[in-house]
Write a protein that holds these residues in place. Structure first.
Motif, PDB file in Angstrom:
ATOM      1  N   PHE A  39       0.807  -1.210   0.048  1.00  0.00           N
ATOM      2  CA  PHE A  39       0.009   0.002  -0.014  1.00  0.00           C
ATOM      3  C   PHE A  39       0.796   1.285  -0.112  1.00  0.00           C
ATOM      4  CE2 PHE A  39      -1.767   3.317   2.549  1.00  0.00           C
ATOM      5  CZ  PHE A  39      -3.231   3.841   1.684  1.00  0.00           C
ATOM      6  N   LEU A  40       1.895   1.330   0.659  1.00  0.00           N
ATOM      7  CA  LEU A  40       2.622   2.571   1.062  1.00  0.00           C
ATOM      8  C   LEU A  40       3.474   2.558  -0.376  1.00  0.00           C
ATOM      9  CD1 LEU A  40       4.377   2.447   4.456  1.00  0.00           C
ATOM     10  CD2 LEU A  40       2.584   4.030   3.591  1.00  0.00           C
ATOM     11  N   LEU A  41       3.832   1.572  -1.056  1.00  0.00           N
ATOM     12  CA  LEU A  41       4.795   1.705  -2.360  1.00  0.00           C
ATOM     13  C   LEU A  41       3.657   2.215  -3.211  1.00  0.00           C
ATOM     14  CD1 LEU A  41       7.149   0.910  -3.771  1.00  0.00           C
ATOM     15  CD2 LEU A  41       6.289  -1.230  -4.458  1.00  0.00           C
ATOM     16  N   GLY A  42       2.443   1.691  -3.340  1.00  0.00           N
ATOM     17  CA  GLY A  42       1.516   2.230  -4.395  1.00  0.00           C
ATOM     18  C   GLY A  42       1.088   3.651  -4.257  1.00  0.00           C
ATOM     19  N   VAL A  43       0.874   3.905  -2.792  1.00  0.00           N
ATOM     20  CA  VAL A  43       0.564   5.459  -2.542  1.00  0.00           C
ATOM     21  C   VAL A  43       1.818   6.331  -2.817  1.00  0.00           C
ATOM     22  CG1 VAL A  43       0.134   6.936  -0.776  1.00  0.00           C
ATOM     23  CG2 VAL A  43      -1.174   4.954  -0.985  1.00  0.00           C
ATOM     24  N   THR A  44       2.931   5.805  -2.798  1.00  0.00           N
ATOM     25  CA  THR A  44       4.397   6.617  -3.060  1.00  0.00           C
ATOM     26  C   THR A  44       4.338   6.918  -4.618  1.00  0.00           C
ATOM     27  OG1 THR A  44       4.933   5.914  -0.815  1.00  0.00           O
ATOM     28  CG2 THR A  44       6.517   6.968  -2.703  1.00  0.00           C
ATOM     29  N   ALA A  45       4.278   5.923  -5.264  1.00  0.00           N
ATOM     30  CA  ALA A  45       4.212   5.770  -6.909  1.00  0.00           C
ATOM     31  C   ALA A  45       3.237   6.783  -7.357  1.00  0.00           C
ATOM     32  CB  ALA A  45       4.275   4.507  -7.392  1.00  0.00           C
ATOM     33  N   THR A  46       2.109   6.569  -6.909  1.00  0.00           N
ATOM     34  CA  THR A  46       0.963   7.272  -7.385  1.00  0.00           C
ATOM     35  C   THR A  46       1.041   8.930  -7.023  1.00  0.00           C
ATOM     36  OG1 THR A  46      -0.593   5.364  -7.064  1.00  0.00           O
ATOM     37  CG2 THR A  46      -1.790   7.456  -7.422  1.00  0.00           C
ATOM     38  N   GLY A  47       1.401   8.994  -5.688  1.00  0.00           N
ATOM     39  CA  GLY A  47       1.867  10.430  -5.419  1.00  0.00           C
ATOM     40  C   GLY A  47       2.814  11.037  -6.307  1.00  0.00           C
ATOM     41  N   ALA A  48       3.754  10.428  -6.506  1.00  0.00           N
ATOM     42  CA  ALA A  48       4.795  11.159  -7.374  1.00  0.00           C
ATOM     43  C   ALA A  48       4.648  11.347  -8.870  1.00  0.00           C
ATOM     44  CB  ALA A  48       6.111  10.052  -7.467  1.00  0.00           C
ATOM     45  N   GLY A  49       3.675  10.123  -9.490  1.00  0.00           N
ATOM     46  CA  GLY A  49       3.275  10.362 -10.784  1.00  0.00           C
ATOM     47  C   GLY A  49       2.400  11.686 -10.894  1.00  0.00           C
ATOM     48  N   SER A  50       1.427  11.736  -9.884  1.00  0.00           N
ATOM     49  CA  SER A  50       0.332  12.816  -9.708  1.00  0.00           C
ATOM     50  C   SER A  50       1.142  14.139  -9.445  1.00  0.00           C
ATOM     51  CB  SER A  50      -0.618  12.586  -8.607  1.00  0.00           C
ATOM     52  OG  SER A  50      -1.326  11.435  -8.611  1.00  0.00           O
ATOM     53  N   TYR A  51       2.103  14.218  -8.918  1.00  0.00           N
ATOM     54  CA  TYR A  51       3.036  15.324  -8.606  1.00  0.00           C
ATOM     55  C   TYR A  51       3.581  15.819  -9.731  1.00  0.00           C
ATOM     56  CZ  TYR A  51       6.495  18.682  -6.904  1.00  0.00           C
ATOM     57  OH  TYR A  51       7.364  19.676  -6.819  1.00  0.00           O
ATOM     58  N   TYR A  52       4.248  14.967 -10.410  1.00  0.00           N
ATOM     59  CA  TYR A  52       4.882  15.272 -11.613  1.00  0.00           C
ATOM     60  C   TYR A  52       3.770  15.816 -12.541  1.00  0.00           C
ATOM     61  CZ  TYR A  52       9.434  14.383  -9.772  1.00  0.00           C
ATOM     62  OH  TYR A  52      10.516  14.517  -9.013  1.00  0.00           O
ATOM     63  N   TYR A  53       2.756  15.036 -12.891  1.00  0.00           N
ATOM     64  CA  TYR A  53       1.421  15.402 -13.841  1.00  0.00           C
ATOM     65  C   TYR A  53       1.139  16.557 -13.223  1.00  0.00           C
ATOM     66  CZ  TYR A  53      -3.035  15.571 -16.202  1.00  0.00           C
ATOM     67  OH  TYR A  53      -4.186  15.733 -16.855  1.00  0.00           O
ATOM     68  N   LEU A  54       0.753  17.077 -12.383  1.00  0.00           N
ATOM     69  CA  LEU A  54       0.245  18.379 -11.799  1.00  0.00           C
ATOM     70  C   LEU A  54       1.190  19.457 -11.897  1.00  0.00           C
ATOM     71  CD1 LEU A  54      -1.901  17.641  -8.712  1.00  0.00           C
ATOM     72  CD2 LEU A  54      -2.637  18.034 -10.782  1.00  0.00           C
ATOM     73  N   LEU A  55       2.439  19.151 -11.731  1.00  0.00           N
ATOM     74  CA  LEU A  55       3.607  20.220 -12.099  1.00  0.00           C
ATOM     75  C   LEU A  55       3.605  20.644 -13.672  1.00  0.00           C
ATOM     76  CD1 LEU A  55       5.870  21.964 -10.787  1.00  0.00           C
ATOM     77  CD2 LEU A  55       7.268  19.980 -11.376  1.00  0.00           C
ATOM     78  N   ASP A  56       3.464  19.556 -14.486  1.00  0.00           N
ATOM     79  CA  ASP A  56       3.552  19.767 -15.972  1.00  0.00           C
ATOM     80  C   ASP A  56       2.282  20.723 -16.321  1.00  0.00           C
ATOM     81  OD1 ASP A  56       4.551  19.384 -18.367  1.00  0.00           O
ATOM     82  OD2 ASP A  56       3.054  18.140 -18.755  1.00  0.00           O
ATOM     83  N   GLN A  57       1.312  20.193 -15.763  1.00  0.00           N
ATOM     84  CA  GLN A  57      -0.022  21.057 -16.161  1.00  0.00           C
ATOM     85  C   GLN A  57      -0.055  22.451 -15.623  1.00  0.00           C
ATOM     86  OE1 GLN A  57      -2.666  20.208 -17.884  1.00  0.00           O
ATOM     87  NE2 GLN A  57      -1.549  18.277 -18.380  1.00  0.00           N
ATOM     88  N   TYR A  58       0.649  22.739 -14.546  1.00  0.00           N
ATOM     89  CA  TYR A  58       0.893  23.962 -13.769  1.00  0.00           C
ATOM     90  C   TYR A  58       1.713  24.807 -14.794  1.00  0.00           C
ATOM     91  CZ  TYR A  58       2.380  27.840 -11.040  1.00  0.00           C
ATOM     92  OH  TYR A  58       3.123  29.141 -10.535  1.00  0.00           O
ATOM     93  N   LYS A  59       3.022  24.256 -15.373  1.00  0.00           N
ATOM     94  CA  LYS A  59       3.681  24.941 -16.136  1.00  0.00           C
ATOM     95  C   LYS A  59       2.823  25.340 -17.455  1.00  0.00           C
ATOM     96  CE  LYS A  59       7.782  23.133 -14.336  1.00  0.00           C
ATOM     97  NZ  LYS A  59       9.170  22.340 -14.811  1.00  0.00           N
TER      98      LYS A  59
END
Length: 90
Positions: A39-59
């Motif tokens: 669960f922790l591994l999945g949440v971490t991977a999903t959070g990292a992916g979401s962070y970079y997606y949102l950062l790209d959309q913000y830019k």
């Protein structure tokens, strides 16, 4: 003779027991601990992916806003030039 055979059987069974215990399978990860780590591994991977997606959309959105501001500045400067030219004609 029967006692000697029984001692020999007992020794061999003890040896086989100790060697089989020493080569036992590695300790398995418990279901709770494995599930929690997964669960922790999945949440971490999903959070990292979401962070970079949102950062790209913000830019991307930021670049669009900056382009609109530049276009607005150009429009205002053209309008000021046009108003000045109309005032000079009077």
């Amino acid at each position: 003779m029967l006692a000697a055979v029984s001692r020999q059987v007992a020794r061999s069974s003890v040896r086989s027991y100790t060697t089989s215990a020493a080569t036992a399978a590695p300790r398995k990860v418990g279901a709770f601990r494995g599930g929690f780590l997964g669960f922790l591994l999945g949440v971490t991977a999903t959070g990292a992916g979401s962070y970079y997606y949102l950062l790209d959309q913000y830019k991307l959105a930021n670049n669009v806003v900056v382009a609109d501001v530049v276009a607005l500045q150009n429009s205002v400067s053209h309008l000021e030039k046009h108003v000045k030219s109309l005032e000079e004609k009077k």
